[in-house]
Design a protein around this motif. Sequence first.
Motif, short mmCIF file in Angstrom:
data_model
loop_
_atom_site.label_atom_id
_atom_site.label_comp_id
_atom_site.label_asym_id
_atom_site.label_seq_id
_atom_site.Cartn_x
_atom_site.Cartn_y
_atom_site.Cartn_z
N ILE A 20 3.80 4.08 -15.92
CA ILE A 20 3.35 3.03 -15.00
C ILE A 20 2.20 3.51 -14.09
N VAL A 21 1.49 2.54 -13.56
CA VAL A 21 0.44 2.73 -12.53
C VAL A 21 -0.50 3.87 -12.95
N ASP A 22 -0.60 4.91 -12.13
CA ASP A 22 -1.50 6.03 -12.40
C ASP A 22 -0.75 7.29 -12.80
N HIS A 23 0.48 7.13 -13.30
CA HIS A 23 1.28 8.30 -13.63
C HIS A 23 0.73 9.08 -14.82
N ASP A 24 0.06 8.40 -15.75
CA ASP A 24 -0.60 9.12 -16.85
C ASP A 24 -1.67 10.06 -16.31
N GLU A 25 -2.42 9.60 -15.33
CA GLU A 25 -3.45 10.43 -14.71
C GLU A 25 -2.83 11.64 -14.03
N MET A 26 -1.70 11.43 -13.38
CA MET A 26 -1.00 12.54 -12.72
C MET A 26 -0.58 13.60 -13.73
N VAL A 27 -0.03 13.15 -14.86
CA VAL A 27 0.44 14.08 -15.88
C VAL A 27 -0.72 14.87 -16.46
N ASN A 28 -1.83 14.22 -16.74
CA ASN A 28 -3.00 14.92 -17.28
C ASN A 28 -3.53 15.95 -16.30
N MET A 29 -3.54 15.59 -15.03
CA MET A 29 -3.98 16.53 -14.00
C MET A 29 -3.01 17.71 -13.90
N ALA A 30 -1.71 17.43 -14.03
CA ALA A 30 -0.71 18.49 -13.94
C ALA A 30 -0.81 19.45 -15.13
N ARG A 50 0.86 -1.18 0.00
CA ARG A 50 0.00 0.00 0.00
C ARG A 50 0.90 1.24 0.00
N ILE A 51 0.81 2.01 -1.08
CA ILE A 51 1.61 3.23 -1.21
C ILE A 51 0.70 4.40 -1.54
N VAL A 52 0.72 5.40 -0.69
CA VAL A 52 0.03 6.66 -0.95
C VAL A 52 1.08 7.64 -1.46
N THR A 53 0.76 8.37 -2.53
CA THR A 53 1.76 9.28 -3.09
C THR A 53 1.20 10.68 -3.29
N ALA A 54 2.04 11.66 -3.02
CA ALA A 54 1.71 13.07 -3.27
C ALA A 54 2.34 13.47 -4.59
N ALA A 55 1.53 13.94 -5.52
CA ALA A 55 2.04 14.37 -6.83
C ALA A 55 2.43 15.84 -6.76
N VAL A 56 3.61 16.14 -7.24
CA VAL A 56 4.14 17.50 -7.24
C VAL A 56 4.55 17.85 -8.66
N PHE A 57 4.16 19.05 -9.15
CA PHE A 57 4.67 19.42 -10.46
C PHE A 57 5.72 20.51 -10.32
N ALA A 58 6.72 20.45 -11.20
CA ALA A 58 7.85 21.37 -11.15
C ALA A 58 8.10 21.93 -12.55
N LEU A 59 8.66 23.15 -12.60
CA LEU A 59 8.93 23.83 -13.86
C LEU A 59 10.41 24.18 -13.93
N ILE A 60 11.06 23.83 -15.04
CA ILE A 60 12.48 24.15 -15.18
C ILE A 60 12.80 24.67 -16.58
N ASP A 61 13.89 25.39 -16.67
CA ASP A 61 14.47 25.78 -17.95
C ASP A 61 15.40 24.65 -18.37
N ILE A 62 15.02 23.91 -19.40
CA ILE A 62 15.80 22.74 -19.84
C ILE A 62 17.25 23.10 -20.12
N ASN A 63 17.47 24.20 -20.81
CA ASN A 63 18.83 24.57 -21.21
C ASN A 63 19.73 24.86 -20.02
N LYS A 64 19.16 25.39 -18.96
CA LYS A 64 19.94 25.74 -17.77
C LYS A 64 20.35 24.52 -16.98
N TYR A 65 19.49 23.52 -16.93
CA TYR A 65 19.72 22.38 -16.05
C TYR A 65 20.11 21.09 -16.78
N GLU A 66 20.18 21.13 -18.08
CA GLU A 66 20.38 19.91 -18.86
C GLU A 66 21.62 19.12 -18.41
N LYS A 67 22.73 19.80 -18.15
CA LYS A 67 23.98 19.13 -17.83
C LYS A 67 23.99 18.54 -16.42
#
Length: 234
Positions: free
Chosen positions: A128-138, A91-108
């Motif tokens: 996997i699992v319900d991660h598609d649902e998380m992304v759609n909600m995000a 049994r795993i309960v998870t908190a979904a968090v969304f984050a925003l980054i500048d790809i070029n700044k953090y790529e390396k």
Amino acid sequence: MRSIYSDQTPLLFAIDCIIFGFDGDQLKLLAIRRGFEPYKGEWSLLGGFVNKNESIEDAAARVLKDLTGLEGIYMEQMHVFSDPKREAKTRIVTAAVFALIDINKYEKQIHKEYHPEWFSINELPNLIVDHDEMVNMAKERLRYKAALHPLLFELLPSKFTIPQLQHLYEEVYNTTLDKGNFNKKILSTGLLVKLKEKDKLGSKKGAFYYKVDVKKYNAGFKSFLNFVHKPTLK
């Protein structure tokens, strides 16, 4: 004396991070190959467990740092997923968090050992699992928040052109915006500082670079405008 907690079923508390980036052309999602069973080798969001001495926010910051090398970025707790059957063995309960980054700044900084890959938000693999649902909600949450607050600047480099900013909004909302109206609205916010430099890659005339006025950005973050449409998500 028997504790009231003795008869409770233990469970694990996890963090899953929906990380959005913008490469100047497409809005993208960062995913990794899961390194353990179940679902080993399948595409997954970046995640980890909350330690007993951590808050959700601290755990999310640590997970992002440990798995990607990223820190000091915009992130926001979104939703708790608690279906008892979301994981088969535990049994795993998870908190979904969304984050925003500048790809070029953090790529390396992204650790290659986790096999991370950026996917266009419109061409995602099965997660996997319900991660598609998380992304759609995000995605819906990002659209809602971006209509009220200027948080999309978190996806841009320190200097950018207004056409680049418009393209970002068009990617997020999957729409086409009128150039004249967009310029007028974004400049009316007073959040941008015009620079002397020009980006001449797109045309001979070029487009002036701008940067965000950080003081105004921080002071006015909670009072932006309905930039693209009236938000409906609560």
